[in-house]
Structures are given as C-alpha cells and as structure tokens.
Design a protein around this motif. Structure first.
Motif, PDB file in Angstrom:
ATOM      1  N   LEU A 150      31.628  28.588  32.030  1.00 53.77           N
ATOM      2  CA  LEU A 150      32.207  27.345  32.572  1.00 53.77           C
ATOM      3  C   LEU A 150      33.738  27.405  32.627  1.00 53.77           C
ATOM      4  O   LEU A 150      34.388  27.769  31.643  1.00 53.77           O
ATOM      5  CB  LEU A 150      31.743  26.153  31.716  1.00 53.77           C
ATOM      6  N   PRO A 151      34.306  27.043  33.784  1.00 52.60           N
ATOM      7  CA  PRO A 151      35.758  27.133  33.970  1.00 52.60           C
ATOM      8  C   PRO A 151      36.509  25.946  33.363  1.00 52.60           C
ATOM      9  O   PRO A 151      35.891  24.937  32.965  1.00 52.60           O
ATOM     10  CB  PRO A 151      35.899  27.144  35.495  1.00 52.60           C
ATOM     11  N   ILE A 152      37.812  26.042  33.373  1.00 53.46           N
ATOM     12  CA  ILE A 152      38.685  24.989  32.835  1.00 53.46           C
ATOM     13  C   ILE A 152      38.401  23.626  33.482  1.00 53.46           C
ATOM     14  O   ILE A 152      38.420  22.595  32.799  1.00 53.46           O
ATOM     15  CB  ILE A 152      40.178  25.378  33.073  1.00 53.46           C
ATOM     16  N   THR A 153      38.086  23.627  34.773  1.00 55.28           N
ATOM     17  CA  THR A 153      37.820  22.333  35.435  1.00 55.28           C
ATOM     18  C   THR A 153      36.608  21.638  34.796  1.00 55.28           C
ATOM     19  O   THR A 153      36.625  20.431  34.575  1.00 55.28           O
ATOM     20  CB  THR A 153      37.559  22.522  36.948  1.00 55.28           C
ATOM     21  N   ASP A 154      35.561  22.390  34.478  1.00 56.79           N
ATOM     22  CA  ASP A 154      34.390  21.787  33.807  1.00 56.79           C
ATOM     23  C   ASP A 154      34.760  21.308  32.402  1.00 56.79           C
ATOM     24  O   ASP A 154      34.274  20.265  31.947  1.00 56.79           O
ATOM     25  CB  ASP A 154      33.239  22.796  33.691  1.00 56.79           C
ATOM     26  N   MET A 155      35.604  22.094  31.718  1.00 58.32           N
ATOM     27  CA  MET A 155      36.004  21.688  30.360  1.00 58.32           C
ATOM     28  C   MET A 155      36.705  20.330  30.423  1.00 58.32           C
ATOM     29  O   MET A 155      36.455  19.443  29.600  1.00 58.32           O
ATOM     30  CB  MET A 155      36.935  22.739  29.735  1.00 58.32           C
ATOM     31  N   CYS A 156      37.580  20.169  31.414  1.00 57.74           N
ATOM     32  CA  CYS A 156      38.336  18.912  31.554  1.00 57.74           C
ATOM     33  C   CYS A 156      37.411  17.784  32.042  1.00 57.74           C
ATOM     34  O   CYS A 156      37.435  16.671  31.509  1.00 57.74           O
ATOM     35  CB  CYS A 156      39.483  19.091  32.540  1.00 57.74           C
ATOM     36  N   GLN A 157      36.606  18.084  33.049  1.00 60.87           N
ATOM     37  CA  GLN A 157      35.693  17.082  33.613  1.00 60.87           C
ATOM     38  C   GLN A 157      34.757  16.521  32.538  1.00 60.87           C
ATOM     39  O   GLN A 157      34.562  15.303  32.429  1.00 60.87           O
ATOM     40  CB  GLN A 157      34.858  17.763  34.712  1.00 60.87           C
ATOM     41  N   ASP A 158      34.182  17.410  31.743  1.00 59.65           N
ATOM     42  CA  ASP A 158      33.210  16.968  30.731  1.00 59.65           C
ATOM     43  C   ASP A 158      33.888  16.232  29.576  1.00 59.65           C
ATOM     44  O   ASP A 158      33.328  15.279  29.019  1.00 59.65           O
ATOM     45  CB  ASP A 158      32.379  18.161  30.230  1.00 59.65           C
ATOM     46  N   THR A 159      35.106  16.677  29.226  1.00 56.33           N
ATOM     47  CA  THR A 159      35.864  15.944  28.194  1.00 56.33           C
ATOM     48  C   THR A 159      36.166  14.530  28.691  1.00 56.33           C
ATOM     49  O   THR A 159      36.024  13.540  27.962  1.00 56.33           O
ATOM     50  CB  THR A 159      37.199  16.657  27.882  1.00 56.33           C
ATOM     51  N   TRP A 160      36.566  14.442  29.951  1.00 58.88           N
ATOM     52  CA  TRP A 160      36.939  13.135  30.514  1.00 58.88           C
ATOM     53  C   TRP A 160      35.731  12.214  30.620  1.00 58.88           C
ATOM     54  O   TRP A 160      35.801  11.020  30.331  1.00 58.88           O
ATOM     55  CB  TRP A 160      37.622  13.340  31.871  1.00 58.88           C
ATOM     56  N   ARG A 161      34.584  12.778  31.012  1.00 58.59           N
ATOM     57  CA  ARG A 161      33.356  11.962  31.093  1.00 58.59           C
ATOM     58  C   ARG A 161      33.026  11.384  29.709  1.00 58.59           C
ATOM     59  O   ARG A 161      32.750  10.197  29.555  1.00 58.59           O
ATOM     60  CB  ARG A 161      32.191  12.794  31.636  1.00 58.59           C
ATOM     61  N   TRP A 162      33.051  12.250  28.686  1.00 57.98           N
ATOM     62  CA  TRP A 162      32.758  11.812  27.316  1.00 57.98           C
ATOM     63  C   TRP A 162      33.771  10.757  26.879  1.00 57.98           C
ATOM     64  O   TRP A 162      33.409   9.704  26.352  1.00 57.98           O
ATOM     65  CB  TRP A 162      32.782  13.032  26.383  1.00 57.98           C
ATOM     66  N   GLN A 163      35.056  11.008  27.136  1.00 53.39           N
ATOM     67  CA  GLN A 163      36.108  10.082  26.700  1.00 53.39           C
ATOM     68  C   GLN A 163      35.972   8.731  27.404  1.00 53.39           C
ATOM     69  O   GLN A 163      36.071   7.682  26.775  1.00 53.39           O
ATOM     70  CB  GLN A 163      37.491  10.696  27.008  1.00 53.39           C
ATOM     71  N   SER A 164      35.716   8.765  28.723  1.00 55.47           N
ATOM     72  CA  SER A 164      35.659   7.479  29.426  1.00 55.47           C
ATOM     73  C   SER A 164      34.365   6.722  29.163  1.00 55.47           C
ATOM     74  O   SER A 164      34.360   5.492  29.167  1.00 55.47           O
ATOM     75  CB  SER A 164      35.937   7.627  30.933  1.00 55.47           C
ATOM     76  N   MET A 165      33.262   7.441  28.890  1.00 55.75           N
ATOM     77  CA  MET A 165      32.018   6.731  28.552  1.00 55.75           C
ATOM     78  C   MET A 165      32.027   6.225  27.113  1.00 55.75           C
ATOM     79  O   MET A 165      31.270   5.322  26.765  1.00 55.75           O
ATOM     80  CB  MET A 165      30.800   7.662  28.755  1.00 55.75           C
ATOM     81  N   ASN A 166      32.867   6.851  26.266  1.00 57.79           N
ATOM     82  CA  ASN A 166      32.885   6.500  24.831  1.00 57.79           C
ATOM     83  C   ASN A 166      34.332   6.387  24.368  1.00 57.79           C
ATOM     84  O   ASN A 166      34.811   7.209  23.581  1.00 57.79           O
ATOM     85  CB  ASN A 166      32.189   7.596  24.000  1.00 57.79           C
TER      86      ASN A 166
END
Ligand code: NAD
Ligand code: WQD
Length: 362
Positions: free
Chosen positions: A339-355
C-alpha cells in the motif's frame, strides 16, 4: 485444524489490525491485554469486523499465574507478542517502568511458554534498534545501538531471544523490526488512538487536519535530506499485519514434520527432527523513504484539509533518514508491503474523521 495463536497486546493499534489479518488467514486467536494503552472498544469493533466474538482475557504479561491459566486452557501453536510500552519520551522519564514492562514482562511470558512447551514466538521489535544507521537502506546485519530506554528495552529483548535460541534449538523466534507504522483499517472502524497529544508524526498531522491541534511543528529543516526534513519508511498497518501472518506461515512450514522430511531427503540428513528457526530478525518496511514535508503534502491532498505547520528545532535523539531493506522479508516470508503513501493517508483520515475522539466516544 486451525492453529491457535496467543496475541499479547492484541487490543492495541498494531495488534487489533493483526487480529483481523490472522482471522482472515484462518488462525484462531486469543487476545491477552491489560488495556493499559488501549480500549476494550477496539476488541468489540474487531469482533464486529470479523463477524464473531474474539476471545479476550484482561491480564498483564508480568503476571505469571494469570498467563499459566491461559496456557493451561488452550493449546497454542505460538505467540505474537505486541504487549509493551512504546513512548520514547516517557521511557526517558520512567526507565524502570519501561524495563519492567517490556523486558521483565517478556521474560515472564517466555518462561510460561517454556513451561507449556510453546516455542514459536513472533516479537514486535523496531527499527529503533538500528540507532543512527551507518548506511541506507538498513538491512538486518546493520549494527544495533540505542540511545533511549524504550529502544534499549527492545534491544535487550532481542539479546535475550538470541541467547534463548542458542541455549535450546527447539525455540523458533522471529523478531520483526517495524519501521514507521501508520494508517488504519480501510473500514475506518479501527485505528491508532493515542492518549493526549500524539508523539508520532502521522497521528499529529491527522489531529491538525481535523482541527484538534492548531498546527504541526516540524522538528528540523536542515537535515541532509531531499528537502531538509526527516525521512522515514512509513508502512501501512495493514501491510504490517500481513507481515505477521507471513511470519507465522513461515514458522508453520519450518516446524512441520513434512518440511523436515523433505529437508532430510534433500540434504540426506538422518535427523527426523523439525528444523529450528533459531533467532531470526526481519525488517518490515517498504524500502522507500518519505520526508515529513512529503507526508504533509500527501495527507493534505487526500483529505482536502490544509495542515498548518512551522519549522522548529530538531528533536533530541532524532536521526536524519531511516528506511529499510525489506529483501529478507520477501526472500524468506514471501511478503512485501503493497500500500502506497496515499492509502496510508486516506485510511488515517477516514479513521480520524469517523472517530474524532478515537474509541472514547463509544
Ligand atoms: P499499543 O500501545 O497500541 O499496543 C500495545 C498493547 O499492549 C496495548 O493494548 C497495551 O494495553 C498492551 N500492554 C502494554 N503493556 C502490557 C502488559 N504489561 N501486559 C499486557 N498488555 C500490555 O502499541 P502498538 O503501536 O500497537 O505497538 C505494538 C508493539 O509494537 C509494541 O511492543 C511496540 O513497542 C512495537 N512497535 C510499535 C511501533 C509503532 O510505531 N507503533 C514501532 C515499532 C515497534
Ligand atoms: C517521524 C519524523 C520527526 C512529530 C518513533 C520511535 C520509534 C518507532 C516509531 C516504536 C521525524 C518528525 C514528528 C512531530 C515532526 N516506535 N516529526 N513533528 O521518531 O521515526 O520513530 O516511532 O518502536 O522507536 O522513535 O517517528 O513519527 O515520531 O517521527 O516533525 O510532531 O517526523 O522529527 O523526523 P520516529 P515519529
């Protein structure tokens, strides 16, 4: 029959993601955690994600009697040992707490494993054991040194594992040296939930992005790197979790009677014993370096949020650049980070914004 694995620290950040990967790979898991740096809500959510309850025991790895009860009640193939304290700054202030938890706790766990003849072990080590590396990328033969009690505790456990492997070849001990784990499960349901103000870069960036923290301080812009900021090998926690599955698969292959039979035929040895893995250190990284500014830019792009920052003095103990050679993991475990850096950021952001408040709101 499925092999059963004890996952210490399985309620934590990396442990919870690994529980999902282990379940998907067909392992039975039992989680043992004292919840000192995690929430039972993580276990609830992992149970929901895998569609069945996780067997959870609240307990401390320093409590031999509690561990013995767990080993007496289950037949484990092996242990993945995540349980430990991990904050570098706190370890400088409270070294005894770190050595007690991380070193004494691991010794107690290994003693109980030995008593119950469970000898397959996967340890959460860290790239921190390489200190300030002499050359890049860092391979497993690079010299080891540490300057803080947290790192020393990881190094001490590695030395203990090496001695154990020499003393008794029935132990199979893999030390996975993680580089910089980031990201979250793609569902946005589990992720990293730091107490108070985050110490690490990615959770700090995501808390700035959501407005919980005003701005990021970048520690140093005069390093000999692409843009003067620190360079690290960020690895998606989902890839890291798969690395643990690969390590267990490797242990299963190496210790299976069929494998030793094949070895016996191919090497014309007479022994019928399974081959010993001994002490095996393996890097888990992507092999790619990303600077602090590059990570901020990628996060800003995928989240659509601006990340205000200022340059500040270098942080004591920081190094300029650190990235892995992951060749050994590919060669021995057949694993590589995908998984590339974009996925790392995207998934962190999803977790952060949902929680926005981590597991607290639950
Ligand atoms: P985490 O704090 O989220 O998880 C650790 C878990 O261990 C927590 O759930 C905590 O409650 C539990 N625990 C701590 N001490 C315990 C004890 N005495 N008995 C029982 N449970 C105990 O941390 P993480 O980021 O998931 O890290 C997991 C492991 O990986 C740690 O050993 C850490 O040192 C190592 N590691 C982490 C990173 C990283 O950047 N996250 C990098 C390299 C290595
Ligand atoms: C990365 C880069 C900072 C925060 C640590 C532990 C290591 C391992 C992983 C467990 C550096 C810069 C950071 C901030 C910044 N953990 N930074 N502003 O230091 O590589 O590794 O976590 O084993 O042991 O030492 O990770 O995320 O703290 O820092 O500029 O607010 O981001 O200076 O260049 P590090 P990190």
């Amino acid at each position: 029959m499925k092999n059963k694995i004890l996952v210490t620290g399985g309620a934590g950040y990396i442990g919870s993601h690994t529980c999902i990967a282990l379940h998907e790979a067909g392992y039975d898991i039992v989680v043992y955690d004292n919840l000192s740096n995690s929430s039972y809500e993580a276990i609830n959510r992992v149970s929901t994600l895998i569609g069945q309850p996780i067997e959870f025991i609240e307990g401390d790895i320093r409590d031999a009697e509690s561990l013995k009860k767990v080993f007496a009640a289950h037949h484990f193939f092996g242990v993945i040992h995540f349980a430990g304290l991990k904050a570098v700054g706190e370890s400088v202030a409270k070294p005894l707490m770190y050595y007690n938890n991380n070193v004494s706790g691991t010794i107690t766990l290994l003693e109980v494993m030995s008593e119950y003849d469970v000898k397959n072990f996967v340890f959460s080590s860290s790239a921190t054991v390489y200190g300030d590396p002499e050359s890049l990328p860092i391979n497993e033969e690079s010299p080891r040194s540490c300057t803080n009690p947290y790192g020393q505790s990881k190094l001490a456990v590695e030395y203990i594992l090496e001695d154990l492997a020499v003393s008794d070849e029935s132990w199979n001990l893999i030390s996975l040296r993680y580089f910089n784990p980031v990201g979250a499960h793609s569902s946005g349901r589990i992720g990293e939930d730091p107490n108070d103000i985050p110490n690490n870069l990615m959770p700090y960036i995501s808390q700035v992005a959501i407005g919980k923290i005003e701005q990021l301080s970048i520690f140093g812009n005069d390093y000999p790197t692409v843009d003067g900021t620190g360079v690290r090998d960020f690895i998606h926690v989902t890839d890291l979790a798969q690395g643990h599955v690969a390590a267990l698969n490797y242990l299963e292959q190496q210790t299976s009677p069929e494998k030793s039979c094949l070895d016996t035929v191919s090497t014309k040895q007479t022994s019928s014993k399974s081959s010993s893995v001994g002490f095996l250190p393996i890097n888990l990284g992507t092999g790619k370096g990303t600077s602090v500014l590059e990570l901020i830019s990628a996060f800003s792009d995928v989240s659509g949020q601006s990340i205000p920052y200022q340059f500040a003095a270098r942080r004591a103990g920081d190094i300029a650049s650190c990235y892995a050679s992951a060749d050994k993991a590919t060669l021995l475990l057949g694993w590589e980070a995908k998984l590339p850096i974009t996925d790392m950021c995207q998934d962190t952001w999803r977790w952060q914004s949902m929680n926005p408040n981590g597991y607290d709101a639950s």
